[in-house]
Design a protein around this motif. Structure first.
Motif, PDB file in Angstrom:
ATOM      1  N   GLU A  40       0.822  -1.211   0.000  1.00  9.97           N
ATOM      2  CA  GLU A  40       0.000   0.000   0.000  1.00  9.97           C
ATOM      3  C   GLU A  40       0.854   1.258   0.000  1.00  9.97           C
ATOM      4  OE1 GLU A  40      -3.320   0.344   2.668  1.00  9.97           O
ATOM      5  OE2 GLU A  40      -3.405  -1.828   2.941  1.00  9.97           O
ATOM      6  N   VAL A  41       1.961   1.211   0.736  1.00  6.77           N
ATOM      7  CA  VAL A  41       2.872   2.349   0.827  1.00  6.77           C
ATOM      8  C   VAL A  41       4.301   1.829   0.705  1.00  6.77           C
ATOM      9  CG1 VAL A  41       3.620   4.327   2.213  1.00  6.77           C
ATOM     10  CG2 VAL A  41       1.274   3.494   2.426  1.00  6.77           C
ATOM     11  N   VAL A  42       5.101   2.458  -0.149  1.00  6.99           N
ATOM     12  CA  VAL A  42       6.527   2.107  -0.250  1.00  6.99           C
ATOM     13  C   VAL A  42       7.329   3.390  -0.329  1.00  6.99           C
ATOM     14  CG1 VAL A  42       6.006  -0.048  -1.469  1.00  6.99           C
ATOM     15  CG2 VAL A  42       6.624   1.993  -2.791  1.00  6.99           C
ATOM     16  N   ILE A  43       8.619   3.270  -0.054  1.00  9.33           N
ATOM     17  CA  ILE A  43       9.501   4.426  -0.160  1.00  9.33           C
ATOM     18  C   ILE A  43      10.737   4.016  -0.945  1.00  9.33           C
ATOM     19  CG2 ILE A  43      10.675   3.996   2.055  1.00  9.33           C
ATOM     20  CD1 ILE A  43      10.661   7.128   2.369  1.00  9.33           C
ATOM     21  N   ILE A  44      11.141   4.894  -1.867  1.00  8.09           N
ATOM     22  CA  ILE A  44      12.302   4.629  -2.713  1.00  8.09           C
ATOM     23  C   ILE A  44      13.242   5.831  -2.672  1.00  8.09           C
ATOM     24  CG2 ILE A  44      13.122   4.101  -5.043  1.00  8.09           C
ATOM     25  CD1 ILE A  44      10.398   2.910  -5.662  1.00  8.09           C
ATOM     26  N   GLY A  45      14.522   5.560  -2.452  1.00 12.21           N
ATOM     27  CA  GLY A  45      15.537   6.596  -2.541  1.00 12.21           C
ATOM     28  C   GLY A  45      16.098   6.611  -3.957  1.00 12.21           C
ATOM     29  N   PHE A  46      15.757   7.640  -4.722  1.00 10.54           N
ATOM     30  CA  PHE A  46      16.324   7.803  -6.068  1.00 10.54           C
ATOM     31  C   PHE A  46      17.603   8.626  -5.907  1.00 10.54           C
ATOM     32  CE2 PHE A  46      11.815   7.093  -6.941  1.00 10.54           C
ATOM     33  CZ  PHE A  46      11.869   6.139  -7.954  1.00 10.54           C
ATOM     34  N   LEU A  47      18.722   7.946  -5.842  1.00 10.14           N
ATOM     35  CA  LEU A  47      19.971   8.589  -5.456  1.00 10.14           C
ATOM     36  C   LEU A  47      21.070   8.361  -6.487  1.00 10.14           C
ATOM     37  CD1 LEU A  47      19.975   7.365  -1.733  1.00 10.14           C
ATOM     38  CD2 LEU A  47      19.082   9.537  -2.602  1.00 10.14           C
ATOM     39  N   GLU A  48      21.922   9.389  -6.633  1.00  8.09           N
ATOM     40  CA  GLU A  48      23.105   9.259  -7.476  1.00  8.09           C
ATOM     41  C   GLU A  48      24.140   8.412  -6.753  1.00  8.09           C
ATOM     42  OE1 GLU A  48      23.938  10.404 -10.438  1.00  8.09           O
ATOM     43  OE2 GLU A  48      22.529  12.011 -10.916  1.00  8.09           O
ATOM     44  N   ASN A 120       9.914  10.805  10.260  1.00  7.21           N
ATOM     45  CA  ASN A 120       8.806  11.764  10.302  1.00  7.21           C
ATOM     46  C   ASN A 120       8.178  11.911   8.921  1.00  7.21           C
ATOM     47  OD1 ASN A 120       7.322  14.005  11.756  1.00  7.21           O
ATOM     48  ND2 ASN A 120       8.250  15.173  10.091  1.00  7.21           N
ATOM     49  N   PHE A 121       8.989  11.982   7.880  1.00 11.32           N
ATOM     50  CA  PHE A 121       8.487  12.091   6.508  1.00 11.32           C
ATOM     51  C   PHE A 121       7.606  10.894   6.155  1.00 11.32           C
ATOM     52  CE2 PHE A 121       9.254  10.878   2.004  1.00 11.32           C
ATOM     53  CZ  PHE A 121       8.600  11.936   1.390  1.00 11.32           C
ATOM     54  N   ILE A 122       8.052   9.704   6.547  1.00 11.57           N
ATOM     55  CA  ILE A 122       7.295   8.488   6.236  1.00 11.57           C
ATOM     56  C   ILE A 122       5.983   8.447   7.006  1.00 11.57           C
ATOM     57  CG2 ILE A 122       7.289   5.965   6.343  1.00 11.57           C
ATOM     58  CD1 ILE A 122      10.366   6.095   6.013  1.00 11.57           C
ATOM     59  N   THR A 123       6.052   8.651   8.309  1.00 16.95           N
ATOM     60  CA  THR A 123       4.859   8.493   9.150  1.00 16.95           C
ATOM     61  C   THR A 123       3.801   9.559   8.859  1.00 16.95           C
ATOM     62  OG1 THR A 123       5.987   9.704  10.927  1.00 16.95           O
ATOM     63  CG2 THR A 123       6.059   7.304  11.020  1.00 16.95           C
ATOM     64  N   VAL A 124       4.235  10.774   8.538  1.00 13.63           N
ATOM     65  CA  VAL A 124       3.279  11.841   8.222  1.00 13.63           C
ATOM     66  C   VAL A 124       2.530  11.528   6.930  1.00 13.63           C
ATOM     67  CG1 VAL A 124       3.123  14.223   7.385  1.00 13.63           C
ATOM     68  CG2 VAL A 124       4.369  13.727   9.487  1.00 13.63           C
ATOM     69  N   ASN A 125       3.221  10.915   5.972  1.00 13.84           N
ATOM     70  CA  ASN A 125       2.627  10.691   4.647  1.00 13.84           C
ATOM     71  C   ASN A 125       2.150   9.261   4.430  1.00 13.84           C
ATOM     72  OD1 ASN A 125       3.145  13.357   3.185  1.00 13.84           O
ATOM     73  ND2 ASN A 125       5.171  12.879   3.991  1.00 13.84           N
ATOM     74  N   GLU A 126       2.145   8.459   5.477  1.00  6.21           N
ATOM     75  CA  GLU A 126       1.777   7.044   5.357  1.00  6.21           C
ATOM     76  C   GLU A 126       0.253   6.880   5.381  1.00  6.21           C
ATOM     77  OE1 GLU A 126       2.642   2.778   7.595  1.00  6.21           O
ATOM     78  OE2 GLU A 126       3.295   4.641   8.512  1.00  6.21           O
ATOM     79  N   VAL A 127      -0.405   7.292   4.323  1.00  2.37           N
ATOM     80  CA  VAL A 127      -1.849   7.144   4.193  1.00  2.37           C
ATOM     81  C   VAL A 127      -2.138   5.810   3.519  1.00  2.37           C
ATOM     82  CG1 VAL A 127      -3.941   8.080   3.140  1.00  2.37           C
ATOM     83  CG2 VAL A 127      -2.212   9.633   4.074  1.00  2.37           C
ATOM     84  N   ARG A 128      -2.945   4.968   4.190  1.00  2.00           N
ATOM     85  CA  ARG A 128      -3.241   3.633   3.673  1.00  2.00           C
ATOM     86  C   ARG A 128      -4.691   3.545   3.220  1.00  2.00           C
ATOM     87  NH1 ARG A 128       0.581  -0.198   4.903  1.00  2.00           N
ATOM     88  NH2 ARG A 128       2.376   0.590   6.064  1.00  2.00           N
ATOM     89  N   TYR A 129      -5.079   2.349   2.756  1.00  2.00           N
ATOM     90  CA  TYR A 129      -6.457   2.180   2.310  1.00  2.00           C
ATOM     91  C   TYR A 129      -7.429   2.516   3.429  1.00  2.00           C
ATOM     92  CZ  TYR A 129      -5.380   0.151  -2.227  1.00  2.00           C
ATOM     93  OH  TYR A 129      -4.963  -0.037  -3.526  1.00  2.00           O
TER      94      TYR A 129
END
Length: 257
Positions: A40-48, A120-129
């Motif tokens: 439902e929620v994932v996080i990806i680091g698009f990094l050089e 904090n970035f993850i938990t604030v934006n972790e909106v699920r179904y």
């Protein structure tokens, strides 16, 4: 000189590999799309790669992923893949299915990139179904482009609490982009204001309501069984515009809308 440069690049590559050992490495667009679709929620680091700051970011992301282990995390160092998501520089991106949203934390513009800031970035934006309402999740809910909320008011600890949450969570994907499904625990004193806004008290629960942020209007599903069929029809009635003629919840002075 050339040999020295090659050795330095090789060393940096080894360090990067060691640092992201616990993070999944995504090497092409297909892998990224599959990873995004995996939860439902994932996080990806698009990094050089080969950047000094990259190692620090990977450390922070890895630590944050361990602390918020309900959100799968990965990294991708492919420029062409990053461009597919409209990203021009190093970015930590959270993808969520509930409203088909992509939340970007641009590294160059961020103040806090250590583990605490990323958590904090993850938990604030972790909106699920179906998202349980609290002071943290409220930020992500109200920042969403989807302004209509299907609200389940239920008392945690009641016999049917878990079943109701599961039932509505399973229904939520049918209304992606139209509603955010929100659970409000009526047993918490801090949520009494939300209940009062709908003219409810803890002893009245469970109940289901709709709040439309664009019009600031609200409606309650009539008392009765909180079944999948009734909630689905309630949502569809809103989408069709049929609720416009229904009295607002908790409104005595207001009648027809």
């Amino acid at each position: 000189m050339l040999i020295g440069v090659l050795v330095s690049l090789l060393a940096a590559s080894v360090i990067a590999t060691e640092k992201d050992a616990s993070l999944r490495r995504l090497t092409d667009l297909k892998a990224v799309e599959k990873f995004i679709d995996s939860a439902e929620v994932v996080i990806i680091g698009f990094l050089e790669i080969f950047r000094e700051k990259t190692v620090v970011l990977q450390d922070g992301l890895e630590a944050a992923a361990r602390r918020v282990d309900s959100v799968p995390a990965a990294i991708c160092t492919e420029k062409d893949v990053r461009a597919e998501y409209g990203l021009g520089s190093d970015t930590i991106t959270l993808f969520r299915k509930a409203d088909n949203h992509q939340e970007n934390l641009v590294v160059a513009e961020a103040d806090k990139l250590e583990a605490d800031g990323l958590v904090n970035f993850i938990t604030v934006n972790e909106v699920r179904y179906i998202t349980e309402y609290n002071q943290v999740t409220a930020v992500g809910l109200f920042n969403s482009e989807v302004k209509t909320h299907l609200l389940l008011f239920a008392n945690r600890g009641s016999n049917d609490f878990s079943e109701l949450k599961q039932r509505l969570g399973a229904l939520a994907p049918e209304f992606t982009g139209k509603f955010l499904f929100v659970l409000i625990n009526g047993a918490l004193q801090s949520n009494s204001r939300s209940l009062g806004y709908f003219g409810l008290k803890s002893q009245d629960l469970p109940r289901v309501g709709i709040y439309d942020g664009d019009s600031d209007m609200k409606w309650l599903l009539p008392e009765g069984d909180v079944s999948t069929e009734r909630v689905r029809e309630f949502c569809q009635a809103f989408v069709r515009g049929d609720l416009k003629e229904v009295k607002q919840a908790g409104a005595e002075a207001k009648t027809e809308l």
